[in-house]
Design a protein around this motif. Structure first.
Motif, PDB file in Angstrom:
ATOM      1  N   SER A  85      27.365 -48.967   1.380  1.00 28.78           N
ATOM      2  CA  SER A  85      26.242 -50.012   1.265  1.00 28.78           C
ATOM      3  C   SER A  85      25.262 -49.321   1.323  1.00 28.78           C
ATOM      4  O   SER A  85      24.137 -49.585   0.478  1.00 28.78           O
ATOM      5  CB  SER A  85      26.511 -50.991   2.543  1.00 28.78           C
ATOM      6  OG  SER A  85      26.482 -50.078   3.603  1.00 28.78           O
ATOM      7  N   ARG A  86      24.880 -47.929   2.129  1.00 30.92           N
ATOM      8  CA  ARG A  86      23.718 -47.412   1.967  1.00 30.92           C
ATOM      9  C   ARG A  86      23.380 -46.844   0.632  1.00 30.92           C
ATOM     10  O   ARG A  86      22.270 -47.035   0.291  1.00 30.92           O
ATOM     11  CB  ARG A  86      23.487 -46.379   3.215  1.00 30.92           C
ATOM     12  CG  ARG A  86      23.397 -46.836   4.564  1.00 30.92           C
ATOM     13  CD  ARG A  86      23.200 -45.856   5.502  1.00 30.92           C
ATOM     14  NE  ARG A  86      24.116 -44.665   5.567  1.00 30.92           N
ATOM     15  CZ  ARG A  86      23.858 -43.406   5.072  1.00 30.92           C
ATOM     16  NH1 ARG A  86      22.835 -43.253   4.495  1.00 30.92           N
ATOM     17  NH2 ARG A  86      24.879 -42.643   4.967  1.00 30.92           N
ATOM     18  N   LEU A  87      24.295 -46.197  -0.050  1.00 29.09           N
ATOM     19  CA  LEU A  87      23.930 -45.605  -1.295  1.00 29.09           C
ATOM     20  C   LEU A  87      23.611 -46.687  -2.424  1.00 29.09           C
ATOM     21  O   LEU A  87      23.101 -46.535  -3.204  1.00 29.09           O
ATOM     22  CB  LEU A  87      25.519 -44.762  -1.694  1.00 29.09           C
ATOM     23  CG  LEU A  87      25.625 -43.703  -0.919  1.00 29.09           C
ATOM     24  CD1 LEU A  87      26.999 -43.019  -1.295  1.00 29.09           C
ATOM     25  CD2 LEU A  87      24.515 -42.621  -0.948  1.00 29.09           C
ATOM     26  N   PHE A 116      20.666 -46.669  -4.555  1.00 28.47           N
ATOM     27  CA  PHE A 116      20.609 -46.928  -5.943  1.00 28.47           C
ATOM     28  C   PHE A 116      19.572 -47.817  -6.438  1.00 28.47           C
ATOM     29  O   PHE A 116      18.853 -47.876  -7.244  1.00 28.47           O
ATOM     30  CB  PHE A 116      22.021 -46.996  -6.242  1.00 28.47           C
ATOM     31  CG  PHE A 116      22.211 -47.216  -7.821  1.00 28.47           C
ATOM     32  CD1 PHE A 116      22.258 -46.050  -8.616  1.00 28.47           C
ATOM     33  CD2 PHE A 116      22.051 -48.392  -8.391  1.00 28.47           C
ATOM     34  CE1 PHE A 116      22.223 -46.016  -9.937  1.00 28.47           C
ATOM     35  CE2 PHE A 116      22.129 -48.482  -9.763  1.00 28.47           C
ATOM     36  CZ  PHE A 116      22.133 -47.323 -10.636  1.00 28.47           C
ATOM     37  N   LYS A 117      19.775 -49.059  -5.771  1.00 27.54           N
ATOM     38  CA  LYS A 117      18.896 -50.039  -6.131  1.00 27.54           C
ATOM     39  C   LYS A 117      17.244 -50.033  -5.903  1.00 27.54           C
ATOM     40  O   LYS A 117      16.477 -50.186  -6.660  1.00 27.54           O
ATOM     41  CB  LYS A 117      19.446 -51.777  -5.642  1.00 27.54           C
ATOM     42  CG  LYS A 117      20.635 -51.934  -5.945  1.00 27.54           C
ATOM     43  CD  LYS A 117      20.970 -53.520  -5.823  1.00 27.54           C
ATOM     44  CE  LYS A 117      20.951 -53.831  -4.228  1.00 27.54           C
ATOM     45  NZ  LYS A 117      21.227 -54.879  -3.901  1.00 27.54           N
ATOM     46  N   ALA A 118      17.032 -49.080  -4.741  1.00 22.12           N
ATOM     47  CA  ALA A 118      15.872 -48.777  -4.540  1.00 22.12           C
ATOM     48  C   ALA A 118      15.178 -47.910  -5.519  1.00 22.12           C
ATOM     49  O   ALA A 118      13.997 -47.989  -5.967  1.00 22.12           O
ATOM     50  CB  ALA A 118      15.822 -48.610  -3.210  1.00 22.12           C
ATOM     51  N   ALA A 119      15.994 -46.896  -5.946  1.00 20.09           N
ATOM     52  CA  ALA A 119      15.773 -45.738  -6.932  1.00 20.09           C
ATOM     53  C   ALA A 119      15.216 -46.508  -8.416  1.00 20.09           C
ATOM     54  O   ALA A 119      14.251 -46.050  -8.959  1.00 20.09           O
ATOM     55  CB  ALA A 119      16.546 -44.834  -6.993  1.00 20.09           C
ATOM     56  N   ARG A 120      16.273 -47.323  -8.699  1.00 25.25           N
ATOM     57  CA  ARG A 120      15.999 -48.041 -10.056  1.00 25.25           C
ATOM     58  C   ARG A 120      14.677 -49.066  -9.890  1.00 25.25           C
ATOM     59  O   ARG A 120      13.963 -48.723 -10.766  1.00 25.25           O
ATOM     60  CB  ARG A 120      17.191 -49.142 -10.369  1.00 25.25           C
ATOM     61  CG  ARG A 120      18.167 -48.254 -10.873  1.00 25.25           C
ATOM     62  CD  ARG A 120      18.103 -47.556 -12.038  1.00 25.25           C
ATOM     63  NE  ARG A 120      19.237 -47.236 -12.594  1.00 25.25           N
ATOM     64  CZ  ARG A 120      19.236 -46.446 -13.800  1.00 25.25           C
ATOM     65  NH1 ARG A 120      18.285 -45.751 -14.180  1.00 25.25           N
ATOM     66  NH2 ARG A 120      20.637 -46.276 -14.372  1.00 25.25           N
ATOM     67  N   ARG A 169      22.375 -38.249  -2.761  1.00 26.09           N
ATOM     68  CA  ARG A 169      22.634 -37.370  -1.801  1.00 26.09           C
ATOM     69  C   ARG A 169      21.486 -36.983  -0.673  1.00 26.09           C
ATOM     70  O   ARG A 169      21.972 -37.146   0.366  1.00 26.09           O
ATOM     71  CB  ARG A 169      22.530 -35.778  -2.503  1.00 26.09           C
ATOM     72  CG  ARG A 169      23.748 -35.703  -3.411  1.00 26.09           C
ATOM     73  CD  ARG A 169      23.538 -34.417  -4.150  1.00 26.09           C
ATOM     74  NE  ARG A 169      24.549 -33.935  -5.182  1.00 26.09           N
ATOM     75  CZ  ARG A 169      25.801 -33.438  -4.485  1.00 26.09           C
ATOM     76  NH1 ARG A 169      26.177 -33.323  -3.382  1.00 26.09           N
ATOM     77  NH2 ARG A 169      26.641 -33.248  -5.647  1.00 26.09           N
ATOM     78  N   ILE A 170      20.520 -37.283  -0.927  1.00 27.33           N
ATOM     79  CA  ILE A 170      19.352 -37.390   0.180  1.00 27.33           C
ATOM     80  C   ILE A 170      19.823 -38.642   1.058  1.00 27.33           C
ATOM     81  O   ILE A 170      19.549 -38.552   2.353  1.00 27.33           O
ATOM     82  CB  ILE A 170      17.804 -37.234  -0.378  1.00 27.33           C
ATOM     83  CG1 ILE A 170      17.566 -36.072  -0.847  1.00 27.33           C
ATOM     84  CG2 ILE A 170      16.941 -37.621   0.860  1.00 27.33           C
ATOM     85  CD1 ILE A 170      16.186 -36.250  -1.882  1.00 27.33           C
ATOM     86  N   GLU A 171      19.884 -39.766   0.563  1.00 30.75           N
ATOM     87  CA  GLU A 171      20.189 -41.010   1.285  1.00 30.75           C
ATOM     88  C   GLU A 171      21.297 -40.586   2.132  1.00 30.75           C
ATOM     89  O   GLU A 171      21.424 -41.134   3.281  1.00 30.75           O
ATOM     90  CB  GLU A 171      20.327 -41.891   0.340  1.00 30.75           C
ATOM     91  CG  GLU A 171      20.946 -43.293   1.094  1.00 30.75           C
ATOM     92  CD  GLU A 171      19.973 -43.840   2.197  1.00 30.75           C
ATOM     93  OE1 GLU A 171      20.545 -44.439   3.183  1.00 30.75           O
ATOM     94  OE2 GLU A 171      18.679 -43.647   2.302  1.00 30.75           O
ATOM     95  N   ALA A 172      22.476 -39.957   1.727  1.00 30.23           N
ATOM     96  CA  ALA A 172      23.779 -39.828   2.625  1.00 30.23           C
ATOM     97  C   ALA A 172      23.172 -39.173   3.755  1.00 30.23           C
ATOM     98  O   ALA A 172      23.937 -39.141   4.699  1.00 30.23           O
ATOM     99  CB  ALA A 172      24.746 -38.903   1.774  1.00 30.23           C
ATOM    100  N   TYR A 185      13.483 -42.927   1.501  1.00 23.83           N
ATOM    101  CA  TYR A 185      12.882 -43.741   0.440  1.00 23.83           C
ATOM    102  C   TYR A 185      11.731 -44.749   1.036  1.00 23.83           C
ATOM    103  O   TYR A 185      11.014 -45.052   0.568  1.00 23.83           O
ATOM    104  CB  TYR A 185      13.605 -44.016  -0.559  1.00 23.83           C
ATOM    105  CG  TYR A 185      14.480 -44.982  -0.290  1.00 23.83           C
ATOM    106  CD1 TYR A 185      14.331 -46.295  -0.334  1.00 23.83           C
ATOM    107  CD2 TYR A 185      15.815 -44.586   0.037  1.00 23.83           C
ATOM    108  CE1 TYR A 185      15.387 -47.229  -0.074  1.00 23.83           C
ATOM    109  CE2 TYR A 185      17.053 -45.431   0.429  1.00 23.83           C
ATOM    110  CZ  TYR A 185      16.461 -46.653   0.216  1.00 23.83           C
ATOM    111  OH  TYR A 185      17.398 -47.675   0.738  1.00 23.83           O
ATOM    112  N   GLU A 186      12.131 -44.988   2.229  1.00 22.60           N
ATOM    113  CA  GLU A 186      11.514 -46.160   2.774  1.00 22.60           C
ATOM    114  C   GLU A 186      10.167 -45.446   3.781  1.00 22.60           C
ATOM    115  O   GLU A 186       9.253 -46.095   4.314  1.00 22.60           O
ATOM    116  CB  GLU A 186      12.085 -47.070   3.650  1.00 22.60           C
ATOM    117  CG  GLU A 186      13.004 -47.721   3.060  1.00 22.60           C
ATOM    118  CD  GLU A 186      14.032 -48.605   3.914  1.00 22.60           C
ATOM    119  OE1 GLU A 186      14.110 -48.099   4.985  1.00 22.60           O
ATOM    120  OE2 GLU A 186      14.802 -49.448   3.115  1.00 22.60           O
TER     121      GLU A 186
END
Length: 155
Positions: free
Chosen positions: A43-45, A49-53, A68-71, A77-78
């Motif tokens: 769910s985090r990934l 992904f949606k945030a990156a897009r 990878r960084i999110e993992a 990114y927040e």
């Protein structure tokens, strides 16, 4: 000829995106089996992904790096600094993210230039023997740069 509605095209695009995220998750878990124990990883990934897009990241290699960084650093990114850099006008978000990665990697590889890790060391080297050791080690150091300790879960 097959004609699809806008909704059908959007649904197919989401299925493709979820498959992409799942493949990245599987690769991450293969490289670092500890990640497989994280029930929130998928769910985090997907949120990342949606945030990156939404930020405008389009290139696959940047999306993979973002995930990878999110993992290893949930919600990185927040944080104000990455968000400010990525949303700064003048260059594409893909270019900015690529630059961000280069700067972060340089800082991790050269902690002696910013009073980073003690005695100029590079931190934990215990994961060097594993297949994903470079990313695992990078993840541990990354958490330190974004203000998250290694005891905050996920690694």
């Amino acid at each position: 000829m097959l004609e699809l509605t806008t909704e059908q095209v959007a649904a197919l695009a989401e299925i493709d995106a979820k498959g992409f995220v799942e493949r990245v998750r599987a690769d991450l878990c293969n490289a670092d089996p500890r990640l497989a124990d994280d029930p929130t990883l998928s769910s985090r990934l997907w949120r990342a992904f949606k945030a990156a897009r939404a930020l405008g990241i389009e290139r696959d290699e940047n999306l993979v790096a973002f995930l990878r960084i999110e993992a290893y650093a949930p919600g990185f990114y927040e944080q104000p600094a990455p968000r400010a850099w990525l949303t700064r006008p003048g260059r594409s978000v893909d270019e900015r993210f690529h630059d961000y990665l280069r700067v972060m990697r340089w800082k991790i590889e050269h902690p002696e230039y910013q009073g980073g890790l003690s005695n100029g060391g590079v931190g934990d080297t215990g994961s060097r023997g594993s297949r994903g050791g470079a990313w695992t080690s990078l993840g541990a150091r990354w958490r330190g740069f974004v203000g998250r300790g290694s005891d905050s879960g996920n690694g």
